[in-house]
Write a protein that holds these residues in place. Structure first.
Motif, mmCIF file in Angstrom:
data_model
loop_
_atom_site.group_PDB
_atom_site.id
_atom_site.type_symbol
_atom_site.label_atom_id
_atom_site.label_comp_id
_atom_site.label_asym_id
_atom_site.label_seq_id
_atom_site.Cartn_x
_atom_site.Cartn_y
_atom_site.Cartn_z
ATOM 1 N N PRO A 11 0.820 -1.214 0.000
ATOM 2 C CA PRO A 11 0.000 0.000 0.000
ATOM 3 C C PRO A 11 0.857 1.269 0.000
ATOM 4 O O PRO A 11 1.756 1.423 0.820
ATOM 5 C CB PRO A 11 -0.800 -0.111 1.296
ATOM 6 N N GLY A 12 0.583 2.143 -0.963
ATOM 7 C CA GLY A 12 1.292 3.416 -1.073
ATOM 8 C C GLY A 12 2.570 3.368 -1.881
ATOM 9 O O GLY A 12 3.093 4.399 -2.279
ATOM 10 N N ALA A 13 3.106 2.181 -2.131
ATOM 11 C CA ALA A 13 4.355 2.060 -2.896
ATOM 12 C C ALA A 13 4.060 2.220 -4.385
ATOM 13 O O ALA A 13 2.935 2.026 -4.830
ATOM 14 C CB ALA A 13 5.003 0.708 -2.632
ATOM 15 N N ASP A 14 5.087 2.552 -5.155
ATOM 16 C CA ASP A 14 4.892 2.748 -6.591
ATOM 17 C C ASP A 14 5.346 1.544 -7.428
ATOM 18 O O ASP A 14 5.362 1.604 -8.641
ATOM 19 C CB ASP A 14 5.582 4.019 -7.063
ATOM 20 N N HIS A 15 5.713 0.437 -6.753
ATOM 21 C CA HIS A 15 6.143 -0.756 -7.475
ATOM 22 C C HIS A 15 5.955 -2.004 -6.603
ATOM 23 O O HIS A 15 5.799 -1.905 -5.388
ATOM 24 C CB HIS A 15 7.601 -0.633 -7.903
ATOM 25 N N GLU A 16 5.989 -3.152 -7.230
ATOM 26 C CA GLU A 16 5.907 -4.425 -6.535
ATOM 27 C C GLU A 16 7.257 -4.732 -5.895
ATOM 28 O O GLU A 16 8.301 -4.421 -6.459
ATOM 29 C CB GLU A 16 5.534 -5.509 -7.544
ATOM 30 N N SER A 17 7.240 -5.351 -4.721
ATOM 31 C CA SER A 17 8.477 -5.683 -4.007
ATOM 32 C C SER A 17 8.436 -7.106 -3.477
ATOM 33 O O SER A 17 7.367 -7.657 -3.220
ATOM 34 C CB SER A 17 8.664 -4.746 -2.807
#
Length: 109
Positions: A11-17
């Motif tokens: 949530p809130g991140a700009d990419h998958e991790s």
């Protein structure tokens, strides 16, 4: 101790991790690792850890994972030892509750 890994768009991140979990069910101890997180921290302890069944379901909270900082995690074990669940972040500045689904594969004990 069990170890799990999976990929999620936190949530809130700009990419998958990549997300890794280390779980001690008996001690109700959880550690979350996100190696690709920006900033100095890559590891966070689970807080307020609750388990249901000996090793079937798990709920906990983390603080400090950017950019939304406070997250609630809820997982249930599947038929092949995988975990499936949801990550919920507290509302962002616009009052929107951000979530992401997360499936995790067991990688060891």
């Amino acid at each position: 101790m069990e170890y799990f890994k999976g990929k999620a768009h936190m949530p809130g991140a700009d990419h998958e991790s990549l997300v890794e979990l280390e779980i001690n069910w008996e001690e109700k101890d959880v550690t979350v690792r996100i190696p690709e997180t920006s900033g100095g921290f890559k590891e966070w302890p689970g807080l307020s850890v609750q388990t249901f069944g000996p090793m079937q379901e798990l709920v906990f909270r983390t603080r400090g994972i950017p950019p939304l900082f406070t997250h609630w995690w809820h997982f249930a074990r599947g038929g092949r030892d995988e975990l499936a669940g949801m990550v919920l972040a507290l509302p962002d500045v616009n009052g929107v509750w951000r979530t992401c689904p997360l499936e995790m594969e067991k990688t060891g004990e």
